[in-house]
Design an enzyme around this catalytic site. Structure first.
Site, PDB file in Angstrom:
ATOM      1  N   LYS A   1      35.465   4.767  55.520  1.00 40.95           N
ATOM      2  CA  LYS A   1      34.694   5.893  54.284  1.00 40.95           C
ATOM      3  C   LYS A   1      34.467   4.555  53.105  1.00 40.95           C
ATOM      4  CE  LYS A   1      33.657   9.962  51.334  1.00 40.95           C
ATOM      5  NZ  LYS A   1      34.545  11.101  50.696  1.00 40.95           N
TER       6      LYS A   1
ATOM      7  N   SER B   1      32.291  14.863  51.833  1.00 43.07           N
ATOM      8  CA  SER B   1      31.111  13.603  51.689  1.00 43.07           C
ATOM      9  C   SER B   1      30.936  12.822  52.773  1.00 43.07           C
ATOM     10  CB  SER B   1      31.264  13.307  50.332  1.00 43.07           C
ATOM     11  OG  SER B   1      32.763  12.844  49.883  1.00 43.07           O
TER      12      SER B   1
ATOM     13  N   SER C   1      35.956  16.435  51.396  1.00 49.11           N
ATOM     14  CA  SER C   1      35.426  15.868  51.928  1.00 49.11           C
ATOM     15  C   SER C   1      35.902  15.417  52.862  1.00 49.11           C
ATOM     16  CB  SER C   1      34.492  14.700  50.842  1.00 49.11           C
ATOM     17  OG  SER C   1      33.968  15.012  49.846  1.00 49.11           O
TER      18      SER C   1
HETATM   19  N1  GLN Z   1      31.981  18.454  48.166  1.00 46.89           N
HETATM   20  C1  GLN Z   1      32.754  18.827  46.765  1.00 46.89           C
HETATM   21  C2  GLN Z   1      31.860  18.107  45.312  1.00 46.89           C
HETATM   22  O1  GLN Z   1      30.739  18.205  45.957  1.00 46.89           O
HETATM   23  C3  GLN Z   1      33.585  17.912  46.849  1.00 46.89           C
HETATM   24  C4  GLN Z   1      33.789  15.851  47.190  1.00 46.89           C
HETATM   25  C5  GLN Z   1      35.325  15.749  48.236  1.00 46.89           C
HETATM   26  O2  GLN Z   1      35.561  16.042  48.246  1.00 46.89           O
HETATM   27  N2  GLN Z   1      34.648  14.244  47.490  1.00 46.89           N
HETATM   28  O3  GLN Z   1      32.852  17.545  44.671  1.00 46.89           O
END
Ligand code: GLN
Length: 488
Positions: free
Chosen positions: A75, A150, A174
């Site tokens: 990532k 994400s 994410s």
């Molecule tokens: N969807 C969650 C957010 O927008 C989690 C994001 C993540 O785990 N990086 O914060």
């Protein structure tokens, strides 16, 4: 694309070369990039050079390592020395890290080769990959749908066969949510089990690196290589001895009890998700597992808690991208430092990131701190207590990974609250600091994959992955299939 343990075996025994494996992976990456925008950078030259170096080492009799020649996708918020790392943000468009994250370094020492840096929501803030400054990515099962986020690009890489292993980060889901949306396994370790040295911070009390793969054995291999104490990360668990492979025993299910969370397994989920949950429950029962109901009374407050704690920490972590030392400086006619900072931040941080900074600064500000951030910390403790009570009765706790399968691009991007609410199942593990995994659970609406989530008590990660292995054994190759159009 084979599994990591198969590739490593073939390279180690000389049946194939790292060069051949990496060339095939890069060719697949180019195709997937053109079709799905999964990557921000494809590291062609660096990957081929690493493959040649590995082949040379093997030829001279050196042990090329347990992940010899295995392509991995990282990532783009995890630093890779000499390879651009943007965090999906325009503010880091030109950032080339001078060192690699510990997790990357350990994978490479074991013979793995980084082929690409994956697309993501800017700084990890989002659930659909639509918040990337480098364009949205698409779901390999249906291009009109989101891959989740994400860590969307990492999930795509595994589900479309670019690499058998990918790293993501998981602050509130994410790794697990995109895994569910693309039909693969997504695992978030216990807080502190993987080093975050070299990982671009979003919310430091929640962030954890996670692994995406199509087989439990690949996850075990990668964890045995990456876990273990790192003196560069103050939150790294001391004296941690990862033993994932050794724990993949056949009797993982013997005498265990799993608690299905009543607050999260009814209303609010799609029909398809409920059916998948029911099927997984029936499968577990057939395998001799006792499945009961368990209550987490404070689970419904998880979203409100997470969306105060995470933005509060983000507002502090992101203060450094101000055009002074980090990020791009804009605003030539600006007068003074404050104006330069304001213009630079305005020009290089996207709308969702700015929204989070505003929310977080507000929650922390004098006069509001007790009502928002302080209160959220108290509820966070109550959620952890609920889970502790559940684990006194059950070995694992089970929920859907997400309330629905992957939705269409654009469907939720103008409604941030709707997108936040979908994180209801995943934020709990981050708030409590425990491990959790999303396991493929068949298809839901629109013939799209969906997942079931299992949570384990802190530091019981090895048992959690052994549970995945047991489920996998009953389904063989169908457990985490490649997306239909990427099977050849
Ligand atoms: N969807 C969650 C957010 O927008 C989690 C994001 C993540 O785990 N990086 O914060």
């Amino acid at each position: 694309m084979s599994f990591a343990y198969e590739i490593a075996e073939q390279v180690r025994t000389g049946k194939t070369s790292a060069r051949a494996v990496i060339e095939a992976s890069l060719a697949r990456a180019e195709r997937v990039q053109a079709e799905l925008n999964a990557f921000i950078t494809i590291a062609r030259d660096a990957a081929l050079a690493a493959a040649d170096a590995l082949d040379k080492r093997s030829a001279s009799g050196e042990d090329p390592g347990p992940l010899a020649g295995v392509p991995v996708v990282i990532k783009d918020n995890i630093c890779t020395q000499g390879i651009r790392t943007t965090a999906g943000s325009k503010s880091l468009e030109h950032f080339i890290p001078p060192y690699s994250a510990t997790v990357v370094e350990r994978l490479q020492q074991a013979g793995a080769i980084v082929v690409a840096k994956a697309n993501l929501d800017e700084f990890g803030m989002g659930s659909s990959n639509e918040n990337s400054a480098y364009g949205a990515a698409r779901n390999p099962w249906d291009k009109s749908r989101v891959p989740g986020g994400s860590s969307g690009g990492s999930a795509i890489a595994v589900a479309s066969g670019v690499a058998p292993l990918a790293l993501g980060t998981d602050t509130g889901g994410s790794v697990r949510q995109p895994a569910a949306f693309t039909g693969i396994i997504g695992y978030k370790p216990t807080y502190g089990r993987l080093s975050r040295y070299g990982v671009i911070a979003f919310a430091s009390s929640l962030d954890q690196v996670g692994v995406m793969a199509r087989s439990s054995k690949d996850i075990a291999l990668a964890m045995d290589v990456m876990a273990g104490h790192d003196e560069h990360d103050a939150t790294s668990i001391p004296k941690d001895k990862p033993q994932f492979l050794d724990n993949l025993t056949a009797d993982a299910l013997k005498g265990i009890k799993i608690g299905l969370v009543s607050e999260l397994s009814g209303e609010g989920n799609s029909e398809g998700v409920l059916q998948a949950l029911e099927q997984t429950k029936a499968l577990l029962e057939r395998l001799g597992v006792q499945v009961g109901e368990v209550s987490l009374p404070n689970a419904p407050y998880g979203i409100a808690t997470y969306y105060l704690v995470a933005p509060a920490e983000a507002s502090a972590n992101l203060a450094r991208y101000d055009g002074m030392v980090y990020s791009i400086r804009t605003g030539e006619n600006a007068l003074g430092q404050a104006e330069v900072m304001m213009k630079s931040r305005g020009a290089t941080l996207g709308p969702e990131v700015r929204r989070r900074i505003l929310m977080g600064t507000y929650a922390l500000s004098a006069g509001y701190y007790d009502a928002y951030y302080g209160k959220a910390l108290k509820v966070r403790r109550l959620i952890a207590n609920d889970l502790e009570k559940a684990f006194a009765q059950f070995d694992f706790v089970m929920t859907p990974t997400t309330p629905s399968s992957a939705y269409k691009l654009g469907e939720k991007s103008s409604d941030p609250l709707a997108m936040y609410l979908d994180d209801i199942d995943t934020v709990l593990a981050n708030l409590a600091g425990i491990s959790a995994v999303s396991v493929p659970a068949g298809k839901a609406e629109g013939e799209m994959p969906c997942g079931v989530q299992f949570l384990a008590p802190a530091q019981q990660d090895e048992k959690l992955i052994a549970l995945v292995a047991a489920l996998e054994q009953t389904q063989g190759d169908q457990f985490a299939p490649l997306a239909t159009s990427y099977r050849s």
